[in-house]
Design a protein around this motif. Structure first.
Motif, PDB file in Angstrom:
ATOM      1  N   GLN A  44       0.847  -1.188   0.000  1.00  0.00           N
ATOM      2  CA  GLN A  44       0.000   0.000   0.000  1.00  0.00           C
ATOM      3  C   GLN A  44       0.884   1.241   0.000  1.00  0.00           C
ATOM      4  O   GLN A  44       1.733   1.411   0.879  1.00  0.00           O
ATOM      5  N   ARG A  80       3.640   0.206   2.828  1.00  0.00           N
ATOM      6  CA  ARG A  80       3.431  -0.846   3.822  1.00  0.00           C
ATOM      7  C   ARG A  80       3.213  -2.164   3.103  1.00  0.00           C
ATOM      8  O   ARG A  80       2.349  -2.278   2.233  1.00  0.00           O
ATOM      9  N   ALA A  82       1.686  -5.375   2.533  1.00  0.00           N
ATOM     10  CA  ALA A  82       0.421  -5.983   2.940  1.00  0.00           C
ATOM     11  C   ALA A  82       0.481  -7.497   2.947  1.00  0.00           C
ATOM     12  O   ALA A  82      -0.525  -8.148   3.240  1.00  0.00           O
TER      13      ALA A  82
END
Length: 316
Positions: A44, A80, A82
């Motif tokens: 993300q 980030r 995921a």
């Protein structure tokens, strides 16, 4: 009594002001969707204003994602992972690899994220302990333009790769021992030779396939560097990313083998000044407030002055 009257008057004025602001705000049914969520499924991705610490709103317009920047503002690419496994992210700003400084290509070096890890990439990597901060600036002052590569200014890219999982070798084939005639022994030898011949010939096809894929990607990268790929030609953005001040940022080294030579996912976010995004229709402009027509006949509130009831004029 006088004090109560003044308080009541103040409350009445406050109520009157609230009534003046009571009309509901108009809705914009044709406005492009705005998201504060990050883009991507494997990883993300968002853009963070480092001055405020907030993620910039992302506008979607004609199939592309946009963020509005301000000249002089430092920003970061927030990513980030995921997934529950390691993922490699090759990042580019203005068509330049943020780690190596090369014209960006998907097979170059990048950052490796552990499962669930979140990190802010804040600048151009100068060493294992320093970066030069990302900063919105004019096109002429952007790092890409100052190094002679202004064609792709105004875009942030992240190419994500999954890691190759080692496949255990197949168990060896054990043939039963037979003490029959010599012809049976020769037949067993032929059978035992067949698997080894296939095993020696099998790697040839994947190797040739890998070489052809690498050559195709190399040709694509060369065509991209020369501007030969078929793509749209949007107007040149007014913002770029500067080679900002030095900051401390430590990284380490690791090994990572891609599961495949093409990215599993690519995220692309374009950016420009808020004024230019409004002019291009990316950010909606609210319409002017409505003007209420004057009703026919006597007006209930023809004046706007506030005060107390004055005495009428003297009779003649």
């Amino acid at each position: 009594m006088k004090r109560r009257l003044l308080i009541s008057t103040a409350l009445a004025w406050a109520a009157l002001s609230a009534c003046a602001e009571s009309p509901a705000r108009p809705q914009f049914p044709h406005s492009p969707p705005i998201t504060y969520e990050r883009i991507g499924s494997l990883m993300q991705v968002s853009v963070v204003d480092r001055t405020t610490g907030r993620e910039l709103p992302i506008y979607r317009h004609r199939g592309e994602y946009w963020v509005a920047g301000r000249p002089g503002t430092r920003y970061a690419i927030r990513a980030r992972n995921a997934m529950g496994e390691r993922v490699m992210a090759v990042m580019s700003v203005d068509g330049v690899n943020v780690v190596t400084g090369e014209i960006a290509g998907v097979l170059q070096n990048g950052y490796v994220f552990s499962g669930g890890e979140r990190t802010d990439i804040t600048g151009w990597r100068k060493s294992d302990s320093q970066i030069a901060a990302f900063e919105f600036t004019s096109i002429a002052n952007s790092y890409a333009s100052r190094t002679g590569r202004p064609d792709d200014v105004g875009v942030i890219g992240v190419a994500m790769f999954r890691e190759r999982v080692p496949v255990p070798p197949p168990p060896p084939i054990v043939l039963p021992r037979r003490d029959d005639s010599s012809s049976s022994s020769r037949e067993m030898e032929r059978r035992s030779e067949a698997p080894s011949a296939v095993a020696e010939a099998a790697p040839a096809a994947p190797a040739a396939k890998a070489r052809s894929a690498d050559s195709a990607l190399g040709a694509e990268s060369a065509a991209s560097a020369k501007g030969g790929l078929a793509r749209q030609s949007p107007p040149a953005p007014s913002l770029g990313t500067a080679h900002g001040r030095r900051e401390t940022s430590h990284v380490g080294h690791t090994t990572f083998e891609r599961a495949q030579s093409t990215p599993d996912e690519v995220v692309r976010i374009r950016y420009d000044s808020r004024e230019n995004l409004i002019a291009a229709g990316v950010i909606p402009v609210p319409p002017p407030p409505p003007r209420w027509p004057r009703p026919e006949g006597p007006s209930a509130f023809p004046g706007s002055e506030m005060g107390y009831v004055p005495d009428p004029p003297a009779r003649y």
